[in-house]
Design a protein around this motif. Structure first.
Motif, PDB file in Angstrom:
ATOM      1  N   GLY A   1       0.799  -1.126  -0.063  1.00 34.98           N
ATOM      2  CA  GLY A   1       0.011   0.149   0.237  1.00 34.98           C
ATOM      3  C   GLY A   1       0.665   1.339   0.020  1.00 34.98           C
ATOM      4  N   ASP A   2       0.201   2.490   0.685  1.00 34.46           N
ATOM      5  CA  ASP A   2       0.901   3.430   0.343  1.00 34.46           C
ATOM      6  C   ASP A   2       1.302   3.836   1.836  1.00 34.46           C
ATOM      7  OD1 ASP A   2      -1.507   4.192   2.001  1.00 34.46           O
ATOM      8  OD2 ASP A   2      -2.047   5.366   0.295  1.00 34.46           O
ATOM      9  N   SER A   3       1.158   5.217   2.301  1.00 33.82           N
ATOM     10  CA  SER A   3       1.721   5.833   3.601  1.00 33.82           C
ATOM     11  C   SER A   3       0.902   5.209   4.624  1.00 33.82           C
ATOM     12  CB  SER A   3       1.714   7.359   3.454  1.00 33.82           C
ATOM     13  OG  SER A   3       0.286   8.006   3.402  1.00 33.82           O
ATOM     14  N   ILE A   4      -0.353   5.022   4.614  1.00 31.57           N
ATOM     15  CA  ILE A   4      -1.071   4.352   5.610  1.00 31.57           C
ATOM     16  C   ILE A   4      -0.668   3.233   5.912  1.00 31.57           C
ATOM     17  CG2 ILE A   4      -3.461   3.553   6.519  1.00 31.57           C
ATOM     18  CD1 ILE A   4      -4.471   5.839   4.641  1.00 31.57           C
ATOM     19  N   THR A   5      -0.448   2.302   4.853  1.00 33.41           N
ATOM     20  CA  THR A   5       0.279   0.940   5.155  1.00 33.41           C
ATOM     21  C   THR A   5       1.854   1.122   5.780  1.00 33.41           C
ATOM     22  OG1 THR A   5      -0.910   0.103   3.172  1.00 33.41           O
ATOM     23  CG2 THR A   5       0.706  -1.401   4.204  1.00 33.41           C
ATOM     24  N   GLU A   6       2.578   1.998   5.065  1.00 30.84           N
ATOM     25  CA  GLU A   6       3.965   2.060   5.526  1.00 30.84           C
ATOM     26  C   GLU A   6       3.815   2.507   6.971  1.00 30.84           C
ATOM     27  OE1 GLU A   6       8.110   3.865   4.640  1.00 30.84           O
ATOM     28  OE2 GLU A   6       6.297   4.634   3.328  1.00 30.84           O
ATOM     29  N   GLY A   7       2.929   3.236   7.458  1.00 29.14           N
ATOM     30  CA  GLY A   7       2.808   3.599   8.711  1.00 29.14           C
ATOM     31  C   GLY A   7       2.871   2.716   9.609  1.00 29.14           C
TER      32      GLY A   7
ATOM     33  N   LYS B   1       4.439   0.415  10.124  1.00 32.02           N
ATOM     34  CA  LYS B   1       5.757  -0.267  10.824  1.00 32.02           C
ATOM     35  C   LYS B   1       6.520   0.972  11.456  1.00 32.02           C
ATOM     36  CE  LYS B   1       8.034  -0.317   6.216  1.00 32.02           C
ATOM     37  NZ  LYS B   1       9.014  -1.384   5.343  1.00 32.02           N
ATOM     38  N   GLY B   2       5.875   2.031  11.424  1.00 32.06           N
ATOM     39  CA  GLY B   2       6.369   3.527  12.220  1.00 32.06           C
ATOM     40  C   GLY B   2       7.403   4.125  11.196  1.00 32.06           C
ATOM     41  N   THR B   3       7.344   4.054  10.032  1.00 32.84           N
ATOM     42  CA  THR B   3       8.068   4.752   9.069  1.00 32.84           C
ATOM     43  C   THR B   3       7.432   5.576   7.975  1.00 32.84           C
ATOM     44  OG1 THR B   3       8.394   2.829   7.282  1.00 32.84           O
ATOM     45  CG2 THR B   3       9.819   2.993   9.333  1.00 32.84           C
ATOM     46  N   SER B   4       7.993   6.370   7.177  1.00 35.71           N
ATOM     47  CA  SER B   4       7.638   7.083   6.100  1.00 35.71           C
ATOM     48  C   SER B   4       8.864   7.174   5.170  1.00 35.71           C
ATOM     49  CB  SER B   4       7.212   8.429   6.365  1.00 35.71           C
ATOM     50  OG  SER B   4       6.834   9.138   5.079  1.00 35.71           O
ATOM     51  N   PHE B   5       8.571   6.786   3.869  1.00 33.15           N
ATOM     52  CA  PHE B   5       9.809   6.487   3.166  1.00 33.15           C
ATOM     53  C   PHE B   5      11.023   5.809   3.567  1.00 33.15           C
ATOM     54  CE2 PHE B   5       7.868  10.263   0.924  1.00 33.15           C
ATOM     55  CZ  PHE B   5       7.429   9.675  -0.205  1.00 33.15           C
ATOM     56  N   GLY B   6      10.771   4.835   4.503  1.00 32.23           N
ATOM     57  CA  GLY B   6      11.658   3.898   5.052  1.00 32.23           C
ATOM     58  C   GLY B   6      12.333   4.549   6.286  1.00 32.23           C
ATOM     59  N   LYS B   7      12.164   5.837   6.583  1.00 34.42           N
ATOM     60  CA  LYS B   7      12.808   6.396   7.881  1.00 34.42           C
ATOM     61  C   LYS B   7      11.725   6.296   9.078  1.00 34.42           C
ATOM     62  CE  LYS B   7      15.633   9.154   5.141  1.00 34.42           C
ATOM     63  NZ  LYS B   7      16.066  10.675   4.718  1.00 34.42           N
ATOM     64  N   PRO B   8      12.299   6.137  10.145  1.00 37.50           N
ATOM     65  CA  PRO B   8      11.231   6.175  11.524  1.00 37.50           C
ATOM     66  C   PRO B   8      10.713   7.579  11.615  1.00 37.50           C
ATOM     67  CG  PRO B   8      13.535   5.142  12.086  1.00 37.50           C
ATOM     68  CD  PRO B   8      13.837   5.647  10.639  1.00 37.50           C
ATOM     69  N   ILE B   9       9.381   7.688  11.927  1.00 35.57           N
ATOM     70  CA  ILE B   9       8.839   8.910  12.176  1.00 35.57           C
ATOM     71  C   ILE B   9       8.250   8.921  13.580  1.00 35.57           C
ATOM     72  CG2 ILE B   9       6.719  10.305  11.464  1.00 35.57           C
ATOM     73  CD1 ILE B   9       8.948   9.766   9.365  1.00 35.57           C
ATOM     74  N   SER B  10       8.751   9.858  14.322  1.00 33.14           N
ATOM     75  CA  SER B  10       8.486   9.734  16.037  1.00 33.14           C
ATOM     76  C   SER B  10       6.994   9.614  16.066  1.00 33.14           C
ATOM     77  CB  SER B  10       9.140  11.018  16.346  1.00 33.14           C
ATOM     78  OG  SER B  10       8.540  12.196  16.118  1.00 33.14           O
ATOM     79  N   HIS B  11       6.117  10.279  15.479  1.00 35.39           N
ATOM     80  CA  HIS B  11       4.574  10.167  15.849  1.00 35.39           C
ATOM     81  C   HIS B  11       3.886   8.997  15.450  1.00 35.39           C
ATOM     82  CE1 HIS B  11       4.062  12.135  11.747  1.00 35.39           C
ATOM     83  NE2 HIS B  11       2.957  11.499  11.746  1.00 35.39           N
ATOM     84  N   LYS B  12       4.622   8.160  14.621  1.00 34.50           N
ATOM     85  CA  LYS B  12       4.074   6.783  14.163  1.00 34.50           C
ATOM     86  C   LYS B  12       4.779   5.695  14.881  1.00 34.50           C
ATOM     87  CE  LYS B  12       2.889   8.363   9.442  1.00 34.50           C
ATOM     88  NZ  LYS B  12       3.175   7.862   7.904  1.00 34.50           N
ATOM     89  N   SER B  13       5.765   6.134  16.009  1.00 35.75           N
ATOM     90  CA  SER B  13       6.375   5.017  16.772  1.00 35.75           C
ATOM     91  C   SER B  13       5.846   3.989  17.389  1.00 35.75           C
ATOM     92  CB  SER B  13       7.621   5.727  17.772  1.00 35.75           C
ATOM     93  OG  SER B  13       6.642   6.265  18.671  1.00 35.75           O
ATOM     94  N   GLY B  14       4.570   4.378  17.996  1.00 38.68           N
ATOM     95  CA  GLY B  14       3.548   3.211  18.552  1.00 38.68           C
ATOM     96  C   GLY B  14       2.946   2.470  17.497  1.00 38.68           C
ATOM     97  N   ASN B  15       3.075   2.789  16.406  1.00 42.59           N
ATOM     98  CA  ASN B  15       2.190   1.749  15.282  1.00 42.59           C
ATOM     99  C   ASN B  15       2.831   0.276  15.021  1.00 42.59           C
ATOM    100  OD1 ASN B  15       1.133   4.146  15.062  1.00 42.59           O
ATOM    101  ND2 ASN B  15       1.318   4.438  12.676  1.00 42.59           N
TER     102      ASN B  15
ATOM    103  N   ILE C   1       4.583   1.955   0.768  1.00 43.11           N
ATOM    104  CA  ILE C   1       5.717   3.262   0.408  1.00 43.11           C
ATOM    105  C   ILE C   1       4.750   4.493   0.286  1.00 43.11           C
ATOM    106  CG2 ILE C   1       7.531   4.186  -0.689  1.00 43.11           C
ATOM    107  CD1 ILE C   1       8.171   1.525  -1.779  1.00 43.11           C
ATOM    108  N   ALA C   2       5.202   5.502   1.285  1.00 41.02           N
ATOM    109  CA  ALA C   2       4.432   6.804   1.250  1.00 41.02           C
ATOM    110  C   ALA C   2       4.140   7.293  -0.268  1.00 41.02           C
ATOM    111  CB  ALA C   2       5.012   7.651   2.270  1.00 41.02           C
ATOM    112  N   GLY C   3       3.041   7.831  -0.604  1.00 42.90           N
ATOM    113  CA  GLY C   3       2.870   8.258  -1.817  1.00 42.90           C
ATOM    114  C   GLY C   3       2.509   7.220  -2.865  1.00 42.90           C
ATOM    115  N   ASP C   4       2.698   5.933  -2.774  1.00 44.51           N
ATOM    116  CA  ASP C   4       2.328   5.381  -3.889  1.00 44.51           C
ATOM    117  C   ASP C   4       1.025   5.197  -4.415  1.00 44.51           C
ATOM    118  OD1 ASP C   4       4.658   4.419  -4.264  1.00 44.51           O
ATOM    119  OD2 ASP C   4       4.551   2.090  -3.727  1.00 44.51           O
ATOM    120  N   LYS C   5       0.880   5.387  -5.604  1.00 47.43           N
ATOM    121  CA  LYS C   5      -0.684   5.063  -6.320  1.00 47.43           C
ATOM    122  C   LYS C   5      -0.689   4.099  -6.813  1.00 47.43           C
ATOM    123  CE  LYS C   5      -1.089  10.070  -6.575  1.00 47.43           C
ATOM    124  NZ  LYS C   5      -0.197  10.474  -5.605  1.00 47.43           N
ATOM    125  N   SER C   6      -1.739   3.509  -7.714  1.00 47.48           N
ATOM    126  CA  SER C   6      -2.083   2.277  -8.093  1.00 47.48           C
ATOM    127  C   SER C   6      -0.806   1.890  -9.009  1.00 47.48           C
ATOM    128  CB  SER C   6      -3.380   2.290  -8.816  1.00 47.48           C
ATOM    129  OG  SER C   6      -4.586   2.434  -7.957  1.00 47.48           O
TER     130      SER C   6
END
Length: 124
Positions: free
Chosen positions: A61-67, A69-83, A106-111
């Motif tokens: 999926g996109d950013s929702i799915t990547e989130g 694992k607590g990341t965006s574009f493969g980098k940890p994101i603090s506000h997603k750390s509990g995910n 991966i954030a930003g992915d489309k179909s």
């Protein structure tokens, strides 16, 4: 209409009368190579998939799915750390989950990007 196929659609714009539509066909796979952070996330997904652990379910999926694992574009994101902890509670047997899951969002992915990744990421 029973014989009509998605490939028969000639343009994807909302205005059916548009003659200048340049919308991409969502059925044509397209990578985002050249977008540095996307490439890093894509290569990270390949590494994760190649770790050899058996999985029961793969999430694409996109950013929702990547989130998850607590990341965006493969980098940890603090506000997603509990995910990741929540995800693992359901999809990591060592953390009490009933299944093994693998997140390949991966954030930003489309179909078109997702179709390209399905065809090109080595997830066996």
């Amino acid at each position: 209409w029973h014989s009509y196929r998605l490939r028969d659609i000639k343009q994807w714009c909302l205005d059916p009368n548009s003659t200048t539509c340049e919308c991409a066909n969502p059925l044509d796979p397209k990578d985002r190579i050249g977008h540095k952070t996307w490439e890093m996330a894509h290569l990270g997904n390949i590494r994760d998939a190649e770790q050899g652990e058996a999985v029961d379910v793969v999430f694409l999926g996109d950013s929702i799915t990547e989130g998850w694992k607590g990341t965006s574009f493969g980098k940890p994101i603090s506000h997603k750390s509990g995910n990741l902890q929540v995800f693992n509670s359901y999809f990591s047997e060592k953390d009490g989950g009933d299944f093994e899951g693998l997140v390949l969002g991966i954030a930003g992915d489309k179909s078109p990007n997702l179709l390209w990744r399905i065809q090109n990421e080595k997830c066996q």
